[in-house]
Scaffold this motif. Structure first.
Motif, PDB file in Angstrom:
ATOM      1  N   ASP A 449     -22.966 -83.336  37.114  1.00 11.97           N
ATOM      2  CA  ASP A 449     -23.214 -84.597  37.804  1.00 11.97           C
ATOM      3  C   ASP A 449     -24.486 -84.476  38.643  1.00 11.97           C
ATOM      4  O   ASP A 449     -24.832 -83.394  39.135  1.00 11.97           O
ATOM      5  N   ALA A 450     -25.153 -85.607  38.838  1.00 10.41           N
ATOM      6  CA  ALA A 450     -26.424 -85.608  39.546  1.00 10.41           C
ATOM      7  C   ALA A 450     -26.283 -85.052  40.959  1.00 10.41           C
ATOM      8  O   ALA A 450     -27.142 -84.291  41.430  1.00 10.41           O
ATOM      9  N   GLU A 451     -25.212 -85.420  41.681  1.00 12.26           N
ATOM     10  CA  GLU A 451     -25.061 -84.956  43.056  1.00 12.26           C
ATOM     11  C   GLU A 451     -24.820 -83.450  43.124  1.00 12.26           C
ATOM     12  O   GLU A 451     -25.253 -82.780  44.066  1.00 12.26           O
ATOM     13  N   ILE A 452     -24.115 -82.921  42.137  1.00  9.75           N
ATOM     14  CA  ILE A 452     -23.901 -81.473  42.094  1.00  9.75           C
ATOM     15  C   ILE A 452     -25.228 -80.761  41.854  1.00  9.75           C
ATOM     16  O   ILE A 452     -25.533 -79.736  42.486  1.00  9.75           O
ATOM     17  N   LEU A 453     -26.042 -81.299  40.944  1.00  8.47           N
ATOM     18  CA  LEU A 453     -27.355 -80.714  40.699  1.00  8.47           C
ATOM     19  C   LEU A 453     -28.252 -80.834  41.930  1.00  8.47           C
ATOM     20  O   LEU A 453     -29.010 -79.915  42.251  1.00  8.47           O
ATOM     21  N   ARG A 454     -28.166 -81.967  42.610  1.00  7.35           N
ATOM     22  CA  ARG A 454     -28.980 -82.158  43.804  1.00  7.35           C
ATOM     23  C   ARG A 454     -28.633 -81.095  44.865  1.00  7.35           C
ATOM     24  O   ARG A 454     -29.520 -80.488  45.470  1.00  7.35           O
ATOM     25  N   SER A 455     -27.346 -80.886  45.080  1.00 10.88           N
ATOM     26  CA  SER A 455     -26.911 -79.913  46.079  1.00 10.88           C
ATOM     27  C   SER A 455     -27.319 -78.495  45.684  1.00 10.88           C
ATOM     28  O   SER A 455     -27.825 -77.726  46.524  1.00 10.88           O
ATOM     29  N   ALA A 456     -27.126 -78.144  44.411  1.00 11.32           N
ATOM     30  CA  ALA A 456     -27.464 -76.792  43.956  1.00 11.32           C
ATOM     31  C   ALA A 456     -28.973 -76.565  44.001  1.00 11.32           C
ATOM     32  O   ALA A 456     -29.442 -75.477  44.371  1.00 11.32           O
ATOM     33  N   SER A 457     -29.744 -77.574  43.613  1.00  9.93           N
ATOM     34  CA  SER A 457     -31.208 -77.449  43.633  1.00  9.93           C
ATOM     35  C   SER A 457     -31.708 -77.265  45.062  1.00  9.93           C
ATOM     36  O   SER A 457     -32.608 -76.458  45.331  1.00  9.93           O
ATOM     37  N   THR A 458     -31.124 -78.017  45.993  1.00 14.53           N
ATOM     38  CA  THR A 458     -31.515 -77.889  47.401  1.00 14.53           C
ATOM     39  C   THR A 458     -31.181 -76.500  47.927  1.00 14.53           C
ATOM     40  O   THR A 458     -31.996 -75.879  48.634  1.00 14.53           O
ATOM     41  N   ALA A 459     -29.990 -75.999  47.568  1.00 14.29           N
ATOM     42  CA  ALA A 459     -29.599 -74.661  48.024  1.00 14.29           C
ATOM     43  C   ALA A 459     -30.538 -73.599  47.473  1.00 14.29           C
ATOM     44  O   ALA A 459     -30.944 -72.674  48.199  1.00 14.29           O
ATOM     45  N   LEU A 460     -30.883 -73.707  46.199  1.00  8.68           N
ATOM     46  CA  LEU A 460     -31.783 -72.726  45.592  1.00  8.68           C
ATOM     47  C   LEU A 460     -33.160 -72.776  46.248  1.00  8.68           C
ATOM     48  O   LEU A 460     -33.741 -71.743  46.597  1.00  8.68           O
ATOM     49  N   ALA A 461     -33.685 -73.995  46.408  1.00  3.13           N
ATOM     50  CA  ALA A 461     -35.034 -74.146  46.980  1.00  3.13           C
ATOM     51  C   ALA A 461     -35.087 -73.647  48.411  1.00  3.13           C
ATOM     52  O   ALA A 461     -36.004 -72.891  48.793  1.00  3.13           O
TER      53      ALA A 461
END
Length: 482
Positions: A449-461
């Protein structure tokens, strides 16, 4: 009253879920014997006495004793009675499985191999499967063609002709359980133990493991901006019997094999009498430009094409396919028939129906739009949020991208970033057989889901920026002007 000459059994557990009394007694006695509660050589009560002890009819005990004698667990001694067999081995405790790190079920971003499946599509697939089961003929219920459903093979051949430039006889299409199954099948049928096989470096670890498990000897051949370096392959192992390549979208770099390299690879295969295994694992997901011509479309006599529904639909479907050159078809089919015959026919027929009526094509168009949006979402957040520590390489094809770690940073920093960010991603170094100087993160962006990707991408960055900034030798970029 129980006669003193009759032995009394220790308490025997009788399973109340077993409705048949004789089977219930047999099951209880068998468990007691196997577990050692009733020792080898122990005399058992007579059928009449045991019936009294258990409060059931004697005929039920007689039937249970007869079944246990047939199993060899008890024996009758003439004039003496019934005994637990004296030749039984000592009881064994139940062995527990060792702890093996396996990753099943839904995984965290950015694990590879995840797909998005719409509930409406699953309903259509279920309905088509039920229809074929309900209308099954005797032939459908028997062992079938080891190549798989003729209907599905025709649909696959038509799809490949239009989308991948491969013209093939449907009888040369073999339906398998997935890419690794197809690769193992071809390796077993066409290669001998110890045969060298060129393998892309970096490359797909699972395929490397599959070839090694089949007894082949993968030989690392470097990959550059034009794909596998054929000249390097000839220099490293001129006697290779096959080459494994991902020419349309190399894993993990995403590069496309250039035409000069393609021609060189085909020329080598023809002159060496070798096979080329073309893994076209995500060819359907191209975000710009026309579909690419597959390597098998250029040389159908030496290239074995491996395709899968695991990416277009979902991995749990367990359907893939291999396009086998006519000269290799007989040994491949013999190997197939000897191993597992064929994949479930009803699911094959259902998928073929959904290919024929356009359902799968429509599903692909929708998921392609979704995956493109998710690709852009991840790339934007990782690139901007890490403030240059990670550089996403945005692909025009496929379901993953590489976010490269800044070159002046130590490669070992990537493991710490992955661990502290709490994401599930493959490191670029983990796809290499020989050490290199570049490091990055292989980010799968499909199936979340987009929100899961958003959260994971933010954590990685944010984790990448924080850990990189914490190093004394990392120069802080100037603050942006207001």
């Amino acid at each position: 009253m129980k006669r003193s000459s009759e032995p009394a059994l220790p308490p025997i557990r009788l399973d109340p879920s077993i409705r048949n009394q004789s089977l219930r007694v047999r099951s209880g006695l068998r468990a007691a014997i196997v577990d050692g509660l009733l020792a080898p050589g122990l005399r058992l009560p007579s059928s009449r006495e045991l019936a009294v002890q258990l409060g059931i009819g004697r005929n039920m005990v007689v039937a249970a004793y007869e079944q246990l004698m047939s199993d060899g667990l008890i024996e009758a001694r003439h004039g003496s009675g019934t005994y637990v067999s004296a030749s039984l081995p000592p009881p064994q405790s139940v062995a527990t499985a060792p702890e093996i790190p396996l990753n099943f079920g839904r995984r965290r971003p950015f694990a590879l191999g995840q797909t998005h499946v719409e509930p409406a599509f699953l309903s259509r697939l279920a309905a088509a499967t039920r229809q074929h089961i309900a209308g099954a003929s005797l032939a459908d219920l028997a062992y079938g063609d080891p190549r798989g459903s003729p209907h599905l093979r025709r649909q696959i051949a038509e799809f490949l002709a239009v989308n991948r430039g491969i013209r093939c006889d449907p009888d040369c299409v073999v339906v398998v359980s997935g890419t690794q199954h197809g690769l193992r099948l071809c390796a077993d049928a066409l290669l001998s133990r110890g045969d060298p096989v060129w393998f892309e470096d970096p490359g797909y670890p699972m395929s490397h493991a599959t070839l090694a498990a089949a007894g082949s000897r993968p030989v690392s051949v470097p990959v550059d901006a034009d794909g596998l370096d054929v000249t390097a392959g000839i220099a490293r192992e001129p006697r290779a019997r096959a080459a494994y390549v991902t020419p349309s979208h190399q894993f993990p770099t995403g590069v496309r094999m250039g035409m000069d390299r393609r021609v060189a690879l085909i020329d080598w295969a023809k002159s060496a009498g070798a096979w080329v295994f073309e893994d076209d694992y995500d060819s359907e997901f191209r975000y710009s430009g026309p579909p690419l011509t597959a390597l098998a479309g250029l040389s159908p006599d030496r290239v074995i094409y491996l395709g899968t529904f695991a990416k277009t639909l979902f991995p749990g479907l367990r359907l893939g396919y291999v396009v086998v050159p006519p000269d290799a078809l007989e040994p491949v089919l013999k190997a197939r028939a000897a191993i597992d015959r064929f994949t479930p026919v009803f699911l094959q027929e259902a998928v073929a129906d959904l290919m024929a009526d356009g359902t799968i094509a429509a599903h692909l168009r929708r998921t392609l739009r979704r995956y493109r949006a998710h690709r852009d979402l991840v790339a934007g957040i990782v690139g901007t949020g890490s403030r240059g520590v990670l550089r996403p390489d945005i692909p025009e094809h496929g379901l993953h991208m590489i976010a490269w770690l800044r070159e002046d940073l130590p490669t070992r920093l990537a493991s710490a970033i992955r661990r502290e960010a709490g994401v599930e991603t493959t490191l670029f170094s983990e796809t290499r057989r020989e050490p290199g100087t570049s490091e990055g993160f292989v980010l799968g962006f499909s199936g979340y889901d987009a929100e899961i990707l958003r959260s994971a991408s933010t954590a990685l960055a944010e984790t990448a920026w924080r850990l990189a900034s914490a190093r004394h030798d990392v120069e802080q970029p100037p603050a942006a002007e207001a």
